[in-house]
Design a protein around this motif. Sequence first.
Motif, mmCIF file in Angstrom:
data_model
loop_
_atom_site.group_PDB
_atom_site.id
_atom_site.type_symbol
_atom_site.label_atom_id
_atom_site.label_comp_id
_atom_site.label_asym_id
_atom_site.label_seq_id
_atom_site.Cartn_x
_atom_site.Cartn_y
_atom_site.Cartn_z
ATOM 1 N N MET A 75 7.076 -11.175 14.972
ATOM 2 C CA MET A 75 7.839 -10.274 15.556
ATOM 3 C C MET A 75 9.002 -9.546 14.037
ATOM 4 O O MET A 75 9.542 -8.830 14.111
ATOM 5 C CB MET A 75 8.706 -10.266 17.030
ATOM 6 N N LEU A 76 9.571 -10.441 13.298
ATOM 7 C CA LEU A 76 10.742 -10.711 12.490
ATOM 8 C C LEU A 76 9.461 -9.758 11.562
ATOM 9 O O LEU A 76 10.381 -8.432 10.823
ATOM 10 C CB LEU A 76 11.459 -11.665 13.016
ATOM 11 N N ALA A 77 9.119 -10.010 11.215
ATOM 12 C CA ALA A 77 8.537 -9.952 10.033
ATOM 13 C C ALA A 77 7.742 -8.360 10.065
ATOM 14 O O ALA A 77 7.666 -7.043 9.673
ATOM 15 C CB ALA A 77 7.196 -10.027 9.726
ATOM 16 N N GLY A 78 7.292 -8.325 11.442
ATOM 17 C CA GLY A 78 6.464 -6.418 12.240
ATOM 18 C C GLY A 78 7.565 -5.678 11.964
ATOM 19 O O GLY A 78 7.218 -4.609 11.185
ATOM 20 N N TYR A 79 8.667 -6.062 12.462
ATOM 21 C CA TYR A 79 9.616 -5.033 12.139
ATOM 22 C C TYR A 79 10.123 -4.603 10.811
ATOM 23 O O TYR A 79 10.181 -3.840 10.856
ATOM 24 C CB TYR A 79 11.089 -6.023 13.423
ATOM 25 N N ALA A 80 10.435 -5.545 10.270
ATOM 26 C CA ALA A 80 10.794 -5.288 8.715
ATOM 27 C C ALA A 80 9.356 -4.580 8.355
ATOM 28 O O ALA A 80 9.704 -3.076 7.522
ATOM 29 C CB ALA A 80 10.781 -6.862 7.895
ATOM 30 N N PHE A 81 8.342 -4.335 8.574
ATOM 31 C CA PHE A 81 7.299 -3.816 7.866
ATOM 32 C C PHE A 81 7.182 -2.752 8.226
ATOM 33 O O PHE A 81 7.080 -1.568 7.943
ATOM 34 C CB PHE A 81 5.904 -4.262 7.532
ATOM 35 N N ALA A 82 7.788 -1.972 9.116
ATOM 36 C CA ALA A 82 7.916 -1.346 10.079
ATOM 37 C C ALA A 82 8.593 -0.408 9.875
ATOM 38 O O ALA A 82 8.766 0.751 9.911
ATOM 39 C CB ALA A 82 7.612 -1.259 11.601
ATOM 40 N N GLN A 83 10.200 -0.954 10.098
ATOM 41 C CA GLN A 83 11.354 0.319 10.239
ATOM 42 C C GLN A 83 12.141 0.617 8.772
ATOM 43 O O GLN A 83 12.740 0.821 8.320
ATOM 44 C CB GLN A 83 12.350 -0.206 11.331
ATOM 45 N N LEU A 84 11.692 -0.943 7.735
ATOM 46 C CA LEU A 84 12.890 -1.070 6.592
ATOM 47 C C LEU A 84 12.007 -0.934 5.398
ATOM 48 O O LEU A 84 10.722 -0.731 5.068
ATOM 49 C CB LEU A 84 13.287 -2.589 6.542
ATOM 50 N N ARG A 85 12.665 0.329 4.476
ATOM 51 C CA ARG A 85 11.859 0.264 3.614
ATOM 52 C C ARG A 85 12.430 -0.097 2.408
ATOM 53 O O ARG A 85 13.725 -0.260 2.313
ATOM 54 C CB ARG A 85 12.326 2.338 3.522
ATOM 55 N N PHE A 86 11.273 0.199 1.443
ATOM 56 C CA PHE A 86 11.867 -1.379 0.118
ATOM 57 C C PHE A 86 10.815 -1.859 -0.358
ATOM 58 O O PHE A 86 9.757 -1.569 -0.469
ATOM 59 C CB PHE A 86 12.247 -2.857 0.492
ATOM 60 N N ARG A 87 11.311 -1.593 -1.482
ATOM 61 C CA ARG A 87 9.782 -1.626 -3.186
ATOM 62 C C ARG A 87 8.738 -2.416 -2.614
ATOM 63 O O ARG A 87 9.701 -3.463 -2.391
ATOM 64 C CB ARG A 87 10.626 -1.490 -4.093
ATOM 65 N N GLY A 88 7.754 -2.381 -2.546
ATOM 66 C CA GLY A 88 6.551 -2.770 -2.475
ATOM 67 C C GLY A 88 6.304 -3.503 -1.304
ATOM 68 O O GLY A 88 5.360 -4.632 -1.064
ATOM 69 N N SER A 89 7.107 -2.672 -0.411
ATOM 70 C CA SER A 89 6.142 -3.424 1.346
ATOM 71 C C SER A 89 5.294 -3.196 1.088
ATOM 72 O O SER A 89 4.170 -3.967 2.053
ATOM 73 C CB SER A 89 7.305 -2.921 2.281
ATOM 74 N N ASN A 90 4.637 -1.813 1.351
ATOM 75 C CA ASN A 90 3.418 -1.915 1.504
ATOM 76 C C ASN A 90 2.041 -2.847 0.475
ATOM 77 O O ASN A 90 1.158 -3.153 1.564
ATOM 78 C CB ASN A 90 2.855 -0.513 1.076
ATOM 79 N N VAL A 91 2.414 -3.259 -0.767
ATOM 80 C CA VAL A 91 1.703 -4.003 -1.288
ATOM 81 C C VAL A 91 2.470 -5.527 -0.578
ATOM 82 O O VAL A 91 0.992 -6.204 -0.692
ATOM 83 C CB VAL A 91 1.709 -4.548 -2.633
ATOM 84 N N LEU A 92 2.993 -6.037 -0.463
ATOM 85 C CA LEU A 92 3.550 -7.391 0.112
ATOM 86 C C LEU A 92 2.861 -7.073 1.985
ATOM 87 O O LEU A 92 1.600 -8.561 2.169
ATOM 88 C CB LEU A 92 5.279 -7.144 0.937
ATOM 89 N N PHE A 93 2.561 -6.394 2.393
ATOM 90 C CA PHE A 93 1.794 -5.801 3.783
ATOM 91 C C PHE A 93 0.102 -6.600 3.263
ATOM 92 O O PHE A 93 -0.324 -7.099 3.917
ATOM 93 C CB PHE A 93 2.072 -4.993 4.048
#
Length: 319
Positions: free
Chosen positions: A135-153
């Motif tokens: 839940m914490l990681a899913g919220y971070a990937f869904a709501q937080l915008r940071f550099r490299g988020s898509n690559v990390l996902f």
Amino acid sequence: MTVGSDAGSAPAPVTEPPGIHRVRDGASEDAGGSAPRAQAGRARRARGGRGAGYWLRLLAAVVISLVILFPLYWMVVVALSTRSELLGGDLRLWPRSFTLENFRGVFSSFPIATWFGNSVAIALTVALITVTISMLAGYAFAQLRFRGSNVLFLLALSTLMLPVQVIMVPLFRLVSDARLYGTYWAVILPTAASAFGVFLARQFILSIPKDIIDAARIDGAGHARIFRSIVLPLSKPLLAVLFFMNLLQTWNDFAWPLIALKENALYTLPIGLLYLQGQFGSDYGGTMAFALINVGPMVLLFLVFQRYFVQGFARSGIR
């Protein structure tokens, strides 16, 4: 005088051609009665529209359900059958006489209560930790915008393509170096995070209306408040899905607990099934009774939470 009298007099009523009232009345009657007639027509079509396609789909659903449920039914039949009937070669789909001797033999020969408690403790701990991290990681990937988020996902999702057998040796080296070998934590920590759980949580949180979260931000709520007050209350179906999936996976896990645990008192139920497999023969009744003890809690849990299970998959975009 004539003009004044005409101006002061009341206007003459406008007459309509005959038939206009009948047309308007008929139109009003049609407008007022069209909805009930349309509903009645749809009901008649629904009752009479069950053609060959409907019955073929129903038949296919029944056949598939029977194929899926038959192993569970056969497990119950064998567990409740006598040993002479099992070895006599005349086993039927319904036993001649029911017996609980197989269950009594299993409980008297093996520490079922201890293994059951170990399975419950390990499965619940892994499920709770995995749900929290997902839940914490899913919220971070869904709501937080940071550099490299898509690559990390994408990197996290790529771990789903690795077979479990590939990482068993590194995991064993890891728990041995951490001096966790032979303890509960050797089973719990390596399975305490799930890439699929993170993906499921991210997709579910993305389906929450953005206006609700934006309104909370305008009111001054931070990420912690939004997660606690908005995301979690709306994610009950997702929480049920994640909890049940991880609980089921950990409950049925066999290979890794067999490697990570070395004492009989720490074994789980799937490992205990090995004791019923003899070198020259097997106790089929006892094995099925043991398997039924292992499967029963998960079946009951699914029946209780199946509504949340289906809702969680549907809202997360998994079809």
